[in-house]
Design a protein around this motif. Structure first.
Motif, PDB file in Angstrom:
ATOM      1  N   ILE A   5       0.859  -1.181   0.000  1.00  0.00           N
ATOM      2  CA  ILE A   5       0.000   0.000   0.000  1.00  0.00           C
ATOM      3  C   ILE A   5       0.898   1.234   0.000  1.00  0.00           C
ATOM      4  CG2 ILE A   5      -1.771   1.265   1.263  1.00  0.00           C
ATOM      5  CD1 ILE A   5      -2.577  -1.405   2.561  1.00  0.00           C
ATOM      6  N   PRO A   6       0.735   2.134  -0.943  1.00  0.00           N
ATOM      7  CA  PRO A   6       1.585   3.338  -0.946  1.00  0.00           C
ATOM      8  C   PRO A   6       1.149   4.317   0.139  1.00  0.00           C
ATOM      9  CG  PRO A   6      -0.039   3.484  -2.691  1.00  0.00           C
ATOM     10  CD  PRO A   6      -0.201   2.107  -2.076  1.00  0.00           C
ATOM     11  N   SER A   7       2.054   5.150   0.562  1.00  0.00           N
ATOM     12  CA  SER A   7       1.742   6.244   1.480  1.00  0.00           C
ATOM     13  C   SER A   7       1.975   7.562   0.762  1.00  0.00           C
ATOM     14  CB  SER A   7       2.624   6.176   2.731  1.00  0.00           C
ATOM     15  OG  SER A   7       2.239   5.120   3.564  1.00  0.00           O
ATOM     16  N   ILE A 162       6.362   3.244   4.061  1.00  0.00           N
ATOM     17  CA  ILE A 162       6.491   4.404   4.941  1.00  0.00           C
ATOM     18  C   ILE A 162       7.729   5.209   4.561  1.00  0.00           C
ATOM     19  CG2 ILE A 162       7.002   5.131   7.318  1.00  0.00           C
ATOM     20  CD1 ILE A 162       4.112   4.364   6.949  1.00  0.00           C
ATOM     21  N   HIS A 163       7.544   6.523   4.518  1.00  0.00           N
ATOM     22  CA  HIS A 163       8.646   7.432   4.206  1.00  0.00           C
ATOM     23  C   HIS A 163       9.186   8.083   5.469  1.00  0.00           C
ATOM     24  CE1 HIS A 163       5.935   7.447   0.606  1.00  0.00           C
ATOM     25  NE2 HIS A 163       7.093   7.253  -0.015  1.00  0.00           N
ATOM     26  N   GLN A 164      10.448   8.466   5.406  1.00  0.00           N
ATOM     27  CA  GLN A 164      10.977   9.319   6.462  1.00  0.00           C
ATOM     28  C   GLN A 164      10.241  10.647   6.381  1.00  0.00           C
ATOM     29  OE1 GLN A 164      15.241   9.721   6.414  1.00  0.00           O
ATOM     30  NE2 GLN A 164      15.247  11.345   7.952  1.00  0.00           N
ATOM     31  N   ARG A 171       5.710  16.703   4.985  1.00  0.00           N
ATOM     32  CA  ARG A 171       5.995  15.942   3.770  1.00  0.00           C
ATOM     33  C   ARG A 171       7.181  15.020   3.996  1.00  0.00           C
ATOM     34  NH1 ARG A 171       7.519  21.323   2.350  1.00  0.00           N
ATOM     35  NH2 ARG A 171       9.805  21.601   2.300  1.00  0.00           N
ATOM     36  N   ALA A 172       7.396  14.121   3.037  1.00  0.00           N
ATOM     37  CA  ALA A 172       8.496  13.173   3.131  1.00  0.00           C
ATOM     38  C   ALA A 172       9.832  13.878   2.936  1.00  0.00           C
ATOM     39  CB  ALA A 172       8.327  12.074   2.081  1.00  0.00           C
ATOM     40  N   VAL A 182      12.467   6.215   1.606  1.00  0.00           N
ATOM     41  CA  VAL A 182      11.584   5.147   2.068  1.00  0.00           C
ATOM     42  C   VAL A 182      12.244   4.413   3.237  1.00  0.00           C
ATOM     43  CG1 VAL A 182      10.456   2.969   1.459  1.00  0.00           C
ATOM     44  CG2 VAL A 182      10.508   4.867  -0.189  1.00  0.00           C
ATOM     45  N   LEU A 183      11.510   4.294   4.347  1.00  0.00           N
ATOM     46  CA  LEU A 183      12.027   3.581   5.514  1.00  0.00           C
ATOM     47  C   LEU A 183      11.825   2.076   5.405  1.00  0.00           C
ATOM     48  CD1 LEU A 183      10.832   5.908   8.420  1.00  0.00           C
ATOM     49  CD2 LEU A 183      13.073   5.825   7.317  1.00  0.00           C
ATOM     50  N   GLY A 184      10.795   1.662   4.692  1.00  0.00           N
ATOM     51  CA  GLY A 184      10.509   0.242   4.549  1.00  0.00           C
ATOM     52  C   GLY A 184       9.018  -0.007   4.399  1.00  0.00           C
ATOM     53  N   THR A 185       8.638  -1.272   4.520  1.00  0.00           N
ATOM     54  CA  THR A 185       7.230  -1.682   4.412  1.00  0.00           C
ATOM     55  C   THR A 185       6.796  -2.270   5.744  1.00  0.00           C
ATOM     56  OG1 THR A 185       7.558  -2.162   2.067  1.00  0.00           O
ATOM     57  CG2 THR A 185       5.584  -3.068   3.106  1.00  0.00           C
ATOM     58  N   PHE A 186       5.684  -1.772   6.271  1.00  0.00           N
ATOM     59  CA  PHE A 186       5.263  -2.102   7.632  1.00  0.00           C
ATOM     60  C   PHE A 186       3.775  -2.482   7.659  1.00  0.00           C
ATOM     61  CE2 PHE A 186       8.678   0.954   7.621  1.00  0.00           C
ATOM     62  CZ  PHE A 186       9.547   0.519   8.618  1.00  0.00           C
TER      63      PHE A 186
END
Length: 285
Positions: A5-7, A162-164, A171-172, A182-186
């Motif tokens: 799922i995108p953020s 999830i973005h930093q 905003r990111a 991108v921090l990763g997928t959670f």
């Protein structure tokens, strides 16, 4: 790469010099939905639908203040810890409303508003319970826009990218090439909680229609039901949180609120029936 799922990479839009924050829009959408649902349900209890707006004018400001106070008390480090910024305790638009404080102080505001406008407080909270759950479900999407309230890393197809995040800018953070970091997928715990709240709202409406509940008992069921899901989602979260005996503060709060809900249901067993006309119709069928 697995599906995810995108953020959003931005949680704020600018209309000229005026910032419009998605977090605030989600909260406001939830409030509007709750007021509308409550108004329709107040009619079943013998009150004018417009009373919902009158009482909300008291409950909502109290709830927002209560939600922020709970957040600041339970997560004081960003404001009063080393390198903290005390004035940011007032920056609600950056996120940070604790539902426990919002419900507690919002109930105080509702009590004052109900007294002022001639509505039984128990009638009001029973009418409001499903709408409050819907408001929570909608409000959680503000966390999606802010890239917050996510769980542990995962590779499930519905994982959340999830973005930093730069809270101040809304905003990111972007790298040297201009791409969002991108921090990763959670696990999307915000989504899990949103769906749980919608399910809770549906269950409350069905129970209210099919059972001759006493005044205050439906609100008690809401207070019982929400923490059941919140405990699970809280234990899935990976963000830093203050703890008591190694357990997240919100888990302890969930347990206490669950116990309070059981008491509210039990305490209402000898009160008058919440919707007498509906109870009578059950006996004639």
């Amino acid at each position: 790469m697995p599906a995810s799922i995108p953020s959003p990479t931005s949680g704020v839009w600018h209309l000229g010099p005026f910032p419009v924050r998605a977090y605030a829009l989600c909260i406001l959408t939830g409030i509007v939905a709750a007021v509308w649902i409550t108004g329709r349900r107040l009619v079943d209890r013998g009150h004018a639908a417009e009373k919902s707006i009158d009482i909300a004018a008291w409950a909502v400001p109290f709830g927002i203040v209560g939600g922020r106070v709970y957040h600041v008390i339970t997560t004081p480090q960003p404001y009063f810890g080393e390198g903290g910024h005390p004035l940011k305790a007032f920056a609600i638009w950056e996120g940070g409303l604790g539902i426990w404080g919002a419900i507690a102080l919002g109930a105080v505001g509702a009590w004052l508003g109900a007294r002022r406008h001639g509505v039984s407080f128990l009638d009001y909270v029973d009418a409001a319970a499903p709408g409050v759950a819907v408001a929570q479900a909608l409000g959680r999407w503000g966390n999606w826009f802010n890239n917050e309230l996510y769980g542990r890393e995962t590779d499930v197809p519905w994982g959340l990218t999830i973005h930093q995040w730069d809270n101040g800018a809304g905003r990111a953070v972007r790298d040297a090439a201009g791409d969002p970091v991108v921090l990763g997928t959670f696990h999307p715990t915000f989504l899990y909680e949103s769906l749980w709240c919608l399910l809770l709202a549906l269950v409350l409406v069905l129970v209210d229609r099919r059972r001759a509940l006493r005044k205050g008992q439906l609100f008690g069921l809401y207070v019982v039901g929400y923490p059941l899901g919140r405990v699970v989602f809280e234990l899935m979260r990976s963000d830093e949180a203050n703890r008591i005996f190694g357990v997240r503060v919100n888990v302890w709060t969930s347990i206490l609120v669950f116990a309070l809900g059981l008491y509210l249901v039990w305490a209402g067993r000898r009160r008058e029936v919440a919707v007498p006309a509906r109870s009578a119709s059950h006996h004639t069928e």
